[in-house]
Scaffold this active site. Structure first.
Site, PDB file in Angstrom:
ATOM      1  N   ASP A 154      12.541 -36.389  -1.952  1.00 23.44           N
ATOM      2  CA  ASP A 154      11.674 -35.526  -1.147  1.00 23.44           C
ATOM      3  C   ASP A 154      12.434 -34.330  -0.594  1.00 23.44           C
ATOM      4  O   ASP A 154      11.834 -33.361  -0.154  1.00 23.44           O
ATOM      5  CB  ASP A 154      11.074 -36.301   0.041  1.00 23.44           C
ATOM      6  CG  ASP A 154       9.922 -37.175  -0.405  1.00 23.44           C
ATOM      7  OD1 ASP A 154       9.807 -37.369  -1.615  1.00 23.44           O
ATOM      8  OD2 ASP A 154       9.160 -37.638   0.456  1.00 23.44           O
ATOM      9  N   ASP A 163      -7.265   3.350   0.714  1.00 19.37           N
ATOM     10  CA  ASP A 163      -7.530   4.762   0.931  1.00 19.37           C
ATOM     11  C   ASP A 163      -6.707   5.542  -0.085  1.00 19.37           C
ATOM     12  O   ASP A 163      -5.921   4.976  -0.841  1.00 19.37           O
ATOM     13  CB  ASP A 163      -7.241   5.187   2.371  1.00 19.37           C
ATOM     14  CG  ASP A 163      -5.822   4.892   2.777  1.00 19.37           C
ATOM     15  OD1 ASP A 163      -5.068   4.342   1.964  1.00 19.37           O
ATOM     16  OD2 ASP A 163      -5.454   5.226   3.910  1.00 19.37           O
TER      17      ASP A 163
HETATM   18  P1  ADP Z   1      -8.412  10.473   3.607  1.00 20.08           P
HETATM   19  O1  ADP Z   1      -7.190  10.146   4.366  1.00 20.08           O
HETATM   20  O2  ADP Z   1      -9.161   9.269   3.117  1.00 20.08           O
HETATM   21  O3  ADP Z   1      -8.185  11.417   2.485  1.00 20.08           O
HETATM   22  P2  ADP Z   1      -9.317  11.695   6.088  1.00 20.08           P
HETATM   23  O4  ADP Z   1     -10.247  10.896   6.905  1.00 20.08           O
HETATM   24  O5  ADP Z   1      -7.923  11.813   6.520  1.00 20.08           O
HETATM   25  O6  ADP Z   1      -9.446  11.185   4.570  1.00 20.08           O
HETATM   26  O7  ADP Z   1      -9.882  13.165   5.965  1.00 20.08           O
HETATM   27  C1  ADP Z   1     -11.207  13.399   5.660  1.00 20.08           C
HETATM   28  C2  ADP Z   1     -11.452  14.870   5.584  1.00 20.08           C
HETATM   29  O8  ADP Z   1     -11.136  15.478   6.817  1.00 20.08           O
HETATM   30  C3  ADP Z   1     -10.584  15.564   4.560  1.00 20.08           C
HETATM   31  O9  ADP Z   1     -11.162  15.558   3.300  1.00 20.08           O
HETATM   32  C4  ADP Z   1     -10.514  16.964   5.124  1.00 20.08           C
HETATM   33  O10 ADP Z   1     -11.650  17.686   4.741  1.00 20.08           O
HETATM   34  C5  ADP Z   1     -10.558  16.741   6.615  1.00 20.08           C
HETATM   35  N1  ADP Z   1      -9.198  16.764   7.161  1.00 20.08           N
HETATM   36  C6  ADP Z   1      -8.209  15.882   6.922  1.00 20.08           C
HETATM   37  N2  ADP Z   1      -7.086  16.184   7.607  1.00 20.08           N
HETATM   38  C7  ADP Z   1      -7.364  17.303   8.292  1.00 20.08           C
HETATM   39  C8  ADP Z   1      -6.619  18.145   9.203  1.00 20.08           C
HETATM   40  N3  ADP Z   1      -5.359  17.873   9.525  1.00 20.08           N
HETATM   41  N4  ADP Z   1      -7.237  19.208   9.709  1.00 20.08           N
HETATM   42  C9  ADP Z   1      -8.515  19.478   9.400  1.00 20.08           C
HETATM   43  N5  ADP Z   1      -9.258  18.750   8.584  1.00 20.08           N
HETATM   44  C10 ADP Z   1      -8.715  17.673   8.017  1.00 20.08           C
END
Ligand code: ADP
Ligand code: MG
Length: 870
Positions: free
Chosen positions: A706, A325
């Site tokens: 060994d 990731d």
């Molecule tokens: P990664 O960790 O692979 O970057 P996530 O699954 O954590 O992806 O996040 C996917 C999407 O969710 C982000 O691109 C963002 O748009 C949204 N997101 C992430 N964290 C938050 C948060 N704390 N609050 C609101 N939206 C979030």
């Protein structure tokens, strides 16, 4: 029966204030009474037990019996000598095994989970062992419940209690539930049980049971009896060991038979045959391999990679794809909110926040309200990195927020929904306000209006396109982008209806710097034939820019989104060129792993969320995060990164390769040496010579060569090309065909050395012949170890001492052998003949043959520019 009491009764019973928690002093007192919140682990094997186990082997029993008989027949000196060597062998073996056990045990305590508690009115993170009855504990998604709790607050709390009840459907908890009837664990929905995991939502509870005094404690006995399964390599080895045992036993039986037909003395022949079998069967190999794996695990721990399953060590060495990731693994996960863009196109940089304080207030306040961050007593923020960045920036600009809002309810973030919604009651205007933040597409899909300065306008398709363009341009810089929206409602409505007719307020963008060392690690991967694939929930353009910055070729590689995965048959994707998956749902991660595995790849996959667990389990190496991940993800993984960094995975792969190389070297060494012992004896028997080695000599060879040289080969430093060759094929096994050939050849070679020395000496008398053969075999085996160590090194004159353990082992083994053949004590003990200088030099000259071979191999490599494998 805690579930029958009301919240107030519980709090009163345990003498705890629901806001303030216990005082530290009270905690100390209670800890004295209740002890640690820990379920004792299974007792480890004692040294004595391990030692006694050494004598369980069938052949050892036969050998000891035969020795006893020879003792009764009056051969007391030989019998004592044999017994002594067998004892030393058993003691050394026990030490090795004991060390392996201890090392593996010490690993279990590396990743110890923490719990959030309220004490003295402050939120603290403490080790779960330190919880006492009465403690107020906060739990949330992905966490293991640290003790038995009577819940006093639940917010959409769902818990997986399968380890207690076997029921895999999560249980929805309710703090307000109360009953007076006797009900089973699964129905006690106002309770949380130690060891179960929170799937979604949040809660707060009072600790009512700790340690063994919990529902988990009741079944702990059953759990602790689970054994760790042997790794594929260990199984492979076991099979090999069995086959070898049969082969060697048959050979020895044939020898025995021929010997008897030739009219040799039965008992001598029998004892020699048994000793030969004991020496030639590599019974110590499995223990050595376990030690090497355990040492490797320890070494990886030093490099911040905690191995949770031994099998991961081997799989790591063969890894061909790393799915990683982005946030936190490739980047720092230390966000800062650097840009705000309002719907009418105005862009405000961080340096201008103060000047535009009023204009950006609504969007920032909404973002702030849609975040959840806890502040510990020493001023640290606990929470999602994005949320923390919002918090900090908001506080810097505006200080505290007004007190006229109270939080009513929320739909927490999860990576499938990619958004958060929080509902507040506005006390002044007696209305409700929804604050929402999340991925741009998700928010825009649900927005009807947008804010154009102070006017509310309907969003047209044109507008949406414009907004997406804004998001794209921010993302192209590698920024993480969140869309912010709000909504006002008069009454509380169903959660399903919350996220409709939203008012879009704009975007906020975060910078997340690349982690140090990751670019180099990616470079290393490429050289090592390992493909890094980014699998992220983030937006395509953000991820693409990050990939590009890391030196991944995004122009020639294929990029897919989660949508592509939904629309297309996975078979049709271009798996050979894919470098990035963006906007994937956690479920899709599992399909990605599956598809790659079907294509023969050995896949490492990172994950941090609850939903990542299936993918982590499916991967050959599930990689959990020590800093940022959830307990659930860690639990499902084979490897946990203490620093969450991608570079650490690559280091672990390198270490995995080294360990495998060394296991190969040790196996190669032991087999080639053991074969030589069979050869020497067989040649003499077949050709009608006296027996070239006595039982004591055979057992001694087994003990000396060994033991330490073999172990020392196991801790070889990495070969220089370790990260520039292709990954090993996992189905190749420890020993491939080419290696088998070489092992047999080397075995014959050393066997012939021994035999030639024997017939040279036997002209004088049998004991001279034996002394020469004995010494020749020991020396040539020692030099064989040196040869294997130097075979793959570039500049072996310079690197001759690069493995100091081996240098020591070689030095002391030679010294020991010289003491044996030149001191009166040794000569008596082994029944030897003192060699003259000429004879000794002859032995030395011939037993150096493995090193001549090494030089030959090096010359061959120079001339033909081909490298020689083991
Ligand atoms: P990664 O960790 O692979 O970057 P996530 O699954 O954590 O992806 O996040 C996917 C999407 O969710 C982000 O691109 C963002 O748009 C949204 N997101 C992430 N964290 C938050 C948060 N704390 N609050 C609101 N939206 C979030
Ligand atoms: Mg994330």
């Amino acid at each position: 029966m805690w579930y029958k009491l009301t919240k107030d009764e519980v709090l009163k019973e345990l003498k705890v204030d629901p806001e303030h928690g216990l005082s530290e002093e009270e905690v100390r007192e209670r800890k004295k009474i209740y002890g640690e919140n820990r379920i004792p682990e299974k007792k480890s094997k004692s040294f004595l037990k391990i030692f006694l186990n050494q004598f369980k082997e069938f052949l050892t029993v036969v050998l000891l019996t035969a020795t006893l008989i020879s003792f009764l027949l009056g051969e007391t000196k030989d019998a004592v000598a044999i017994l002594l060597i067998v004892m030393i062998n058993a003691i050394l073996g026990s030490f090795q095994e004991y060390k392996a056990e201890k090392t593996l045990e010490s690993l279990k305590s590396y990743v110890s989970p923490k719990a959030k508690v309220v004490r003295d009115g402050k939120i603290l993170e403490v080790n779960i062992e330190d919880l006492v009855p009465g403690d107020l504990v906060l739990i949330e998604e992905g966490e293991k419940i640290p003790a038995d709790l009577r819940l006093i607050e639940t917010n959409n709390l769902q818990v997986d209690e399968s380890i207690l009840t076997g029921e895999s459907v999560p249980v929805r908890k309710d703090a307000d539930f109360i009953t007076q009837e006797d009900i089973t664990l699964g129905d006690q929905i106002n309770m949380g049980f130690k060891g179960t995991t929170v799937i979604t939502g949040k809660g707060k509870g009072v600790v009512v049971g700790t340690g063994l005094n919990t529902a988990l404690g009741d079944i702990a006995k059953i759990l602790s009896e689970m054994e760790e399964e042997p790794t594929p390599l260990q199984k492979d080895l076991e099979r090999l060991g069995k086959q070898l045992t049969y082969v060697i036993l048959s050979l020895v039986a044939i020898l025995l038979f021929i010997g008897i037909i030739q009219g040799r003395e039965f008992f001598d022949m029998f004892l020699t045959a048994v000793s030969l079998a004991v020496a030639a069967i590599p019974e110590g190999l499995p223990t050595v391999i376990t030690i090497l794996l355990a040492l490797g695990v320890q070494e990886m721990a030093k490099r911040k990679a905690i191995v949770r399953k031994l099998s991961a060590v081997e799989a790591l060495g063969a890894t061909s794809v790393i799915c990683t990731d982005k946030t936190g693994t490739l980047t720092e996960n230390k966000m800062d909110l650097v840009k705000v863009v309002l719907p009418y196109g105005k862009l405000i940089d961080k340096s201008n926040y103060q000047e535009n304080k009023e204009e950006i207030k609504e969007i920032l306040e909404t973002a702030f309200l849609a975040s959840s961050v806890r502040i510990t007593h020493d001023g640290n923020y606990i929470g999602d990195a994005l949320d923390v960045a919002i918090y900090k920036n908001f506080k810097e600009i505006y200080g505290e927020i007004g007190e006229n809002l109270i939080k009513i309810d929320e739909i927490p973030f999860d990576s499938a929904r990619k958004r958060v919604s929080v509902l507040y009651k506005d006390l002044v205007r007696s209305k409700y306000r929804l604050c929402i933040k999340g991925a741009g597409e998700e928010i825009l899909k649900r927005s009807t209006y947008y804010k154009d300065r102070d006017t509310l306008r309907l969003i047209s398709d044109e507008d949406k396109k414009r907004f997406i363009e804004i998001q794209d341009s921010l993302s192209k810089e590698g920024l993480r982008v969140l869309a912010i929206a709000k909504r006002e409602i008069d009454n509380i409505i169903d959660k399903e209806e919350w996220e409709e007719e939203l008012i879009f307020l704009g975007f906020i963008a975060f910078i997340d710097p690349l982690r140090e060392g990751v670019k180099e690690a990616i470079e290393k991967c490429k050289e090592a034939g390992i493909r890094p694939i980014i699998v992220t929930g983030d937006y395509l353009l953000t991820a693409k820019k990050i990939a590009e910055d890391l030196g991944i070729d995004v122009n020639n590689g294929t990029l897919y989104t989660g949508l592509d995965l939904q629309k297309q048959d996975l078979n049709g994707l271009d798996w050979n060129s894919v470098v990035l998956f963006s906007r994937v749902l956690p479920e899709q991660k599992m399909n990605i792993v599956k598809e790659l595995k079907e294509r023969g790849e050995i896949v490492a996959m990172t994950g941090d969320g609850v939903n990542d667990a299936p993918a982590l389990k499916m991967a050959d190496i599930g990689v959990g995060m020590g800093l940022r991940g959830t307990d659930v993800a860690r639990e499902a993984s084979d490897l946990v990164l203490l620093d969450d960094s991608f570079a650490t995975i690559v280091r672990a792969v390198e270490e995995g390769r080294r360990i495998f190389d060394n296991i190969r070297k040790v196996t190669y060494y032991l087999l080639s040496c053991n074969f030589s012992e069979i050869w020497v004896v067989s040649l003499s028997v077949f050709l009608g010579y006296p027996l070239p080695l006595t039982p004591i000599e055979l057992l001694w060879i087994n003990l000396v060569t060994d033991g330490f040289p073999a172990l020392a080969l196991g801790v070889e430093p990495p070969e220089r090309d370790i990260m520039s060759r292709k990954p090993r094929k996992i189905n190749e096994g420890i020993i491939n065909r080419q290696m088998w050939k070489n092992i047999v050849i080397d075995g014959i070679l050393m066997g012939v050395i021994g035999f030639v020395l024997f017939i040279m000496g036997v002209n004088k008398n049998v004991n001279t012949g034996r002394t020469m053969a004995f010494t020749g075999i020991v020396f040539s085996q020692i030099f064989q170890a040196l040869r294997l160590s130097l075979k793959r090194r570039k500049n072996f004159f310079k690197e001759i001492f690069s493995n100091e353990y081996l240098s020591l082992a070689v030095f002391f083994s030679i010294l020991l052998q010289i003491l044996v053949i030149f001191t009166p004590w040794g000569i008596r003990f082994f029944n030897l003949e003192r060699l003259n200088m000429e004879e000794f030099l002859l032995v030395l000259l011939l037993s150096l043959i493995p090193l001549y071979m090494l030089i030959g191999e090096k010359i061959y490599e120079k001339i033909f520019k081909r490298s020689i494998n083991l």
